[in-house]
Design a protein around this motif. Structure first.
Motif, PDB file in Angstrom:
ATOM      1  N   GLY A  10       0.900  -1.118  -0.083  1.00  0.00           N
ATOM      2  CA  GLY A  10       0.125  -0.046  -0.071  1.00  0.00           C
ATOM      3  C   GLY A  10       0.855   1.407   0.026  1.00  0.00           C
ATOM      4  O   GLY A  10       1.987   1.323   0.145  1.00  0.00           O
ATOM      5  N   PRO A  11       0.276   2.537  -0.068  1.00  0.00           N
ATOM      6  CA  PRO A  11       0.984   3.642  -0.352  1.00  0.00           C
ATOM      7  C   PRO A  11       1.423   4.304   1.224  1.00  0.00           C
ATOM      8  O   PRO A  11       2.007   5.321   1.105  1.00  0.00           O
ATOM      9  CB  PRO A  11      -0.255   4.534  -0.941  1.00  0.00           C
ATOM     10  N   GLY A  12       1.096   3.752   2.192  1.00  0.00           N
ATOM     11  CA  GLY A  12       1.596   4.299   3.560  1.00  0.00           C
ATOM     12  C   GLY A  12       0.924   4.135   4.777  1.00  0.00           C
ATOM     13  O   GLY A  12       1.317   4.039   5.607  1.00  0.00           O
ATOM     14  N   ASN A  13      -0.373   3.753   4.465  1.00  0.00           N
ATOM     15  CA  ASN A  13      -1.300   3.424   5.547  1.00  0.00           C
ATOM     16  C   ASN A  13      -0.944   1.958   6.211  1.00  0.00           C
ATOM     17  O   ASN A  13      -1.444   0.989   5.171  1.00  0.00           O
ATOM     18  CB  ASN A  13      -2.774   3.689   5.428  1.00  0.00           C
ATOM     19  N   PRO A  14      -0.704   1.598   7.218  1.00  0.00           N
ATOM     20  CA  PRO A  14      -0.258   0.170   7.795  1.00  0.00           C
ATOM     21  C   PRO A  14      -1.611  -0.458   7.670  1.00  0.00           C
ATOM     22  O   PRO A  14      -1.543  -1.802   7.819  1.00  0.00           O
ATOM     23  CB  PRO A  14       0.085   0.600   9.076  1.00  0.00           C
ATOM     24  N   ARG A  15      -2.738  -0.031   7.664  1.00  0.00           N
ATOM     25  CA  ARG A  15      -4.045  -0.675   7.776  1.00  0.00           C
ATOM     26  C   ARG A  15      -4.425  -0.972   6.427  1.00  0.00           C
ATOM     27  O   ARG A  15      -5.463  -1.874   6.309  1.00  0.00           O
ATOM     28  CB  ARG A  15      -5.004   0.250   8.689  1.00  0.00           C
ATOM     29  N   GLN A  16      -3.770  -0.577   5.473  1.00  0.00           N
ATOM     30  CA  GLN A  16      -4.384  -0.746   4.099  1.00  0.00           C
ATOM     31  C   GLN A  16      -3.682  -1.990   3.684  1.00  0.00           C
ATOM     32  O   GLN A  16      -3.579  -2.466   2.319  1.00  0.00           O
ATOM     33  CB  GLN A  16      -4.097   0.499   3.175  1.00  0.00           C
ATOM     34  N   ILE A  17      -2.817  -2.649   4.133  1.00  0.00           N
ATOM     35  CA  ILE A  17      -2.235  -4.131   3.825  1.00  0.00           C
ATOM     36  C   ILE A  17      -3.116  -4.959   3.874  1.00  0.00           C
ATOM     37  O   ILE A  17      -3.923  -5.179   4.536  1.00  0.00           O
ATOM     38  CB  ILE A  17      -0.893  -4.310   4.775  1.00  0.00           C
ATOM     39  N   THR A  18      -3.166  -5.929   2.628  1.00  0.00           N
ATOM     40  CA  THR A  18      -4.366  -6.834   2.631  1.00  0.00           C
ATOM     41  C   THR A  18      -4.149  -8.011   3.577  1.00  0.00           C
ATOM     42  O   THR A  18      -2.890  -8.449   3.864  1.00  0.00           O
ATOM     43  CB  THR A  18      -4.343  -7.313   1.219  1.00  0.00           C
ATOM     44  N   LEU A  19      -5.157  -8.919   3.551  1.00  0.00           N
ATOM     45  CA  LEU A  19      -4.854 -10.160   4.453  1.00  0.00           C
ATOM     46  C   LEU A  19      -4.218 -11.107   3.604  1.00  0.00           C
ATOM     47  O   LEU A  19      -3.348 -11.834   4.464  1.00  0.00           O
ATOM     48  CB  LEU A  19      -6.399 -10.720   4.537  1.00  0.00           C
ATOM     49  N   GLU A  20      -4.199 -11.067   2.222  1.00  0.00           N
ATOM     50  CA  GLU A  20      -3.338 -11.846   1.572  1.00  0.00           C
ATOM     51  C   GLU A  20      -1.691 -11.483   1.794  1.00  0.00           C
ATOM     52  O   GLU A  20      -0.831 -12.579   1.788  1.00  0.00           O
ATOM     53  CB  GLU A  20      -3.327 -11.727   0.061  1.00  0.00           C
ATOM     54  N   ALA A  21      -1.450 -10.147   1.884  1.00  0.00           N
ATOM     55  CA  ALA A  21      -0.183  -9.901   2.174  1.00  0.00           C
ATOM     56  C   ALA A  21       0.362 -10.207   3.473  1.00  0.00           C
ATOM     57  O   ALA A  21       1.415 -10.556   3.772  1.00  0.00           O
ATOM     58  CB  ALA A  21       0.063  -8.154   1.959  1.00  0.00           C
ATOM     59  N   ILE A  22      -0.441 -10.137   4.479  1.00  0.00           N
ATOM     60  CA  ILE A  22      -0.196 -10.564   5.773  1.00  0.00           C
ATOM     61  C   ILE A  22       0.439 -12.033   5.887  1.00  0.00           C
ATOM     62  O   ILE A  22       1.197 -12.539   6.528  1.00  0.00           O
ATOM     63  CB  ILE A  22      -1.337 -10.219   6.787  1.00  0.00           C
ATOM     64  N   ASP A  23      -0.629 -12.922   5.180  1.00  0.00           N
ATOM     65  CA  ASP A  23      -0.403 -14.272   5.082  1.00  0.00           C
ATOM     66  C   ASP A  23       1.100 -14.551   4.439  1.00  0.00           C
ATOM     67  O   ASP A  23       1.743 -15.371   4.830  1.00  0.00           O
ATOM     68  CB  ASP A  23      -1.293 -15.172   4.132  1.00  0.00           C
ATOM     69  N   SER A  24       1.156 -13.710   3.374  1.00  0.00           N
ATOM     70  CA  SER A  24       2.501 -13.757   2.555  1.00  0.00           C
ATOM     71  C   SER A  24       3.745 -13.412   3.598  1.00  0.00           C
ATOM     72  O   SER A  24       4.888 -13.973   3.540  1.00  0.00           O
ATOM     73  CB  SER A  24       2.501 -13.125   1.433  1.00  0.00           C
ATOM     74  N   LEU A  25       3.485 -12.506   4.541  1.00  0.00           N
ATOM     75  CA  LEU A  25       4.663 -12.115   5.315  1.00  0.00           C
ATOM     76  C   LEU A  25       4.916 -13.116   6.145  1.00  0.00           C
ATOM     77  O   LEU A  25       6.180 -13.403   6.475  1.00  0.00           O
ATOM     78  CB  LEU A  25       4.375 -10.919   5.961  1.00  0.00           C
ATOM     79  N   LEU A 133       8.861 -16.953  -8.528  1.00  0.00           N
ATOM     80  CA  LEU A 133       8.451 -15.635  -8.226  1.00  0.00           C
ATOM     81  C   LEU A 133       7.032 -15.763  -8.050  1.00  0.00           C
ATOM     82  O   LEU A 133       6.304 -16.159  -8.993  1.00  0.00           O
ATOM     83  CB  LEU A 133       9.110 -14.623  -9.350  1.00  0.00           C
ATOM     84  N   GLU A 134       6.497 -14.957  -7.035  1.00  0.00           N
ATOM     85  CA  GLU A 134       5.080 -14.739  -6.880  1.00  0.00           C
ATOM     86  C   GLU A 134       4.882 -13.091  -6.503  1.00  0.00           C
ATOM     87  O   GLU A 134       5.761 -12.493  -5.719  1.00  0.00           O
ATOM     88  CB  GLU A 134       4.792 -15.753  -5.714  1.00  0.00           C
ATOM     89  N   VAL A 135       3.904 -12.687  -7.134  1.00  0.00           N
ATOM     90  CA  VAL A 135       3.703 -11.324  -6.719  1.00  0.00           C
ATOM     91  C   VAL A 135       2.000 -11.302  -6.043  1.00  0.00           C
ATOM     92  O   VAL A 135       0.966 -11.660  -6.372  1.00  0.00           O
ATOM     93  CB  VAL A 135       3.303 -10.362  -8.189  1.00  0.00           C
ATOM     94  N   ILE A 136       2.107 -10.518  -4.908  1.00  0.00           N
ATOM     95  CA  ILE A 136       1.090 -10.311  -4.028  1.00  0.00           C
ATOM     96  C   ILE A 136       0.448  -8.709  -4.306  1.00  0.00           C
ATOM     97  O   ILE A 136       1.379  -7.804  -3.956  1.00  0.00           O
ATOM     98  CB  ILE A 136       1.517 -10.367  -2.509  1.00  0.00           C
TER      99      ILE A 136
END
Length: 245
Positions: A10-25, A133-136
């Motif tokens: 996302g562009p800067g808001n930590p709450r705008q990260i997606t659930l898919e991104a959190i799973d990937s982290l 490679l995988e893109v989220i």
């Protein structure tokens, strides 16, 4: 084989990260973080805060200095090509030296990895070591801009153009154009009284700035706000929509 994730944050808001991104982290063993210098410490700090907030498994952080593009070069394309070669060599070393076979590494990328981000093109230059490679996907600054101004990006039956600031002067008949990467403030050179601008900087963050109105009436205000913000923070990320009324 080694595996690499490109995670849009996302562009800067930590709450705008997606659930898919959190799973990937939480799949990554190693996070690669590029240090862009003291002026952009905010960008590095946000990445680290996201990891501390969302990652629940052991991980390793590899922080390296980011090669710098020659912004003053007369040959823009040549300067970008040279910068990409330097980054590709760096990425290749990171994948070779810092990621073991069978491990998963990740880059945390601002906004959306497929929109005006060079990482995918740079990784095409990395032949060795072999990796998958995988893109989220992530929320882009374009989406955040429209949401902040409470507008739809497209109008009925009309296309939406997205271009970098250096190409704005080449655009004929501006009707509905999103402009990104406009470090030279190309909008200030336009004198069309029928254009309306929706401008935003540091979108989604506590420092968010928003200005909208007829371009001829507000462009001086945007230039002043932009200069003050950049002097205060040492960097600025902004984008805008130009629309013919």
């Amino acid at each position: 084989m080694k595996h690499l994730l490109l995670i849009g944050i996302g562009p800067g808001n930590p709450r705008q990260i997606t659930l898919e991104a959190i799973d990937s982290l939480n799949r990554a063993d190693v996070f690669f973080v590029l240090d862009k210098g003291a002026a952009k410490d905010d960008l590095l700090r946000l990445r680290k805060e996201l990891l501390e907030r969302h990652v629940t498994r052991p991980y390793r952080l590899v922080q390296v200095e980011d090669p710098q593009r020659d912004a003053a070069a007369a040959d823009y394309v040549g300067a970008v090509e040279d910068w990409h070669r330097q980054r590709a060599a760096l990425y290749g070393r990171l994948l070779h030296d810092e990621l073991a076979e069978g491990q998963c590494g990740a880059f945390l990328l601002w906004g959306e990895p497929t929109l005006y981000d060079s990482t995918l093109r740079i990784l095409e230059r990395v032949a060795q070591p072999a990796f998958s490679l995988e893109v989220i996907p992530g929320i882009s600054s374009v989406q955040a801009l429209a949401a902040a101004h409470r507008i739809a990006l497209n109008r009925i039956g009309e296309p939406l153009h997205i271009l970098p600031g250096r190409r704005l002067a080449d655009e004929s008949g501006i009707d509905n154009v999103v402009v990104m990467l406009d470090g030279q403030c190309a909008f200030a050179e336009l004198d069309d009284p029928h254009l309306h601008i929706y401008w935003g900087a540091y979108l989604g963050t506590a420092d968010e700035l928003l200005i909208e109105g007829p371009l001829m009436q507000v462009k001086a205000q945007i230039l002043a706000q932009r200069e003050q913000a950049r002097a205060r923070k040492g960097w600025i990320m902004d984008t805008y929509l130009l629309r013919r009324r």
